[in-house]
Scaffold this active site. Structure first.
Site, PDB file in Angstrom:
ATOM      1  N   ASP A  35      -6.445  -2.888   4.977  1.00 35.09           N
ATOM      2  CA  ASP A  35      -5.118  -2.225   5.553  1.00 35.09           C
ATOM      3  C   ASP A  35      -5.689  -0.885   5.869  1.00 35.09           C
ATOM      4  OD1 ASP A  35      -5.686  -1.502   2.851  1.00 35.09           O
ATOM      5  OD2 ASP A  35      -3.904  -2.578   1.971  1.00 35.09           O
TER       6      ASP A  35
ATOM      7  N   ASN B 153       3.633  -3.839  -8.153  1.00 35.50           N
ATOM      8  CA  ASN B 153       4.688  -4.637  -7.792  1.00 35.50           C
ATOM      9  C   ASN B 153       4.086  -6.135  -7.251  1.00 35.50           C
ATOM     10  OD1 ASN B 153       3.510  -4.119  -5.324  1.00 35.50           O
ATOM     11  ND2 ASN B 153       5.553  -3.413  -4.300  1.00 35.50           N
TER      12      ASN B 153
END
Ligand code: PGA
Length: 240
Positions: free
Chosen positions: A67, A136
């Site tokens: 990313d 998360n």
């Protein structure tokens, strides 16, 4: 999915680096999927040591990073391009032409994402993918959502990720968007190594390993991969 727990993060990093070393040695043109963040730093240090000792060469290695932030100059101190140069590529014999990091400033991100996935395929697919995990449960920047993503795409970062990563952006605002390989792109890797350390990751690790396979915890999909290993310190493994 295999889980291995380590007393020391130094042992964990060495173990991870040895897995990479084997893949590099076994393949004539190894394709590595790489990650940024705090989790892989020690593993990269071990790989650099192995290179300096003459144990491995990156001469024939191709890499694809997971990313990159959008709207950040490539050479910004917080870009993942800069991270990779400073934590690995500047210290090994990799041909920089074989380094692929998503271009967070691509004009047409849909088209760019498709091309990135095609490039991975044309390189023969990823032999081994390194991952961290977000608090998360995200992998890459695939945030919790309604469905698992497929290919490389643009994402809006969640508040949890903005909070976790804003510590690096001391004198500028953290970007709110990123390009990330999709869950589909990650799952196509032949082998996956996920590193998690510290108590802050314990809940995400628990959901990923013991929870149901759900896009609410993107890392839980790794339960369905046939060659995925979680390397954890005892704090990250404390809820298992
Ligand atoms: P970290 O990030 O390695 O910096 O904890 C992991 C991630 O967010 O995927």
């Amino acid at each position: 999915m295999e889980v291995k727990i380590f007393d020391s993060t130094a042992d964990l990093a060495l173990y991870a680096a040895r897995i990479f070393q084997n893949v590099i040695k076994e393949n004539s043109a190894p394709v590595l999927g790489l990650a940024t963040g705090a989790s892989p730093v020690e593993t990269y240090k071990e790989l650099i040591k192995m290179y300096n000792n003459g144990e491995i060469s990156f001469k024939d290695v191709t890499t694809f990073n997971l990313d990159e932030y959008c709207d950040l100059p490539k050479d910004d101190k917080n870009s993942y391009y800069t991270f990779m140069m400073e934590n690995l590529f500047n210290y090994v014999d990799i041909d920089k032409n074989n380094v692929n990091i998503p271009d967070g400033n691509a004009a047409d991100t849909d088209k760019y994402g498709e091309e990135y996935d095609k490039k991975i395929m044309n390189a023969g697919g990823i032999d081994i993918q390194l991952l961290g995990i977000g608090v998360n449960g995200h992998i890459g920047f695939n945030e919790p959502s309604e469905s698992f993503s497929e290919g490389t795409h643009k994402v809006k970062l969640t508040d949890s990720t903005l909070k976790a990563n804003s510590r690096y952006f001391t004198d500028s605002e953290m970007p709110h968007y990123a390009l990330t390989m999709g869950i589909g792109s990650i799952m196509n890797a032949k082998k996956i190594v996920l590193i998690a350390t510290g108590e802050a990751k314990a809940q995400a690790v628990y959901s990923a390993v013991k929870g149901e396979v759900s896009p609410n915890c993107p890392a839980s999909i790794l339960q369905t991969h046939n060659d995925a290993i979680f390397l954890l310190d005892s704090a990250a493994a404390s809820m298992l």
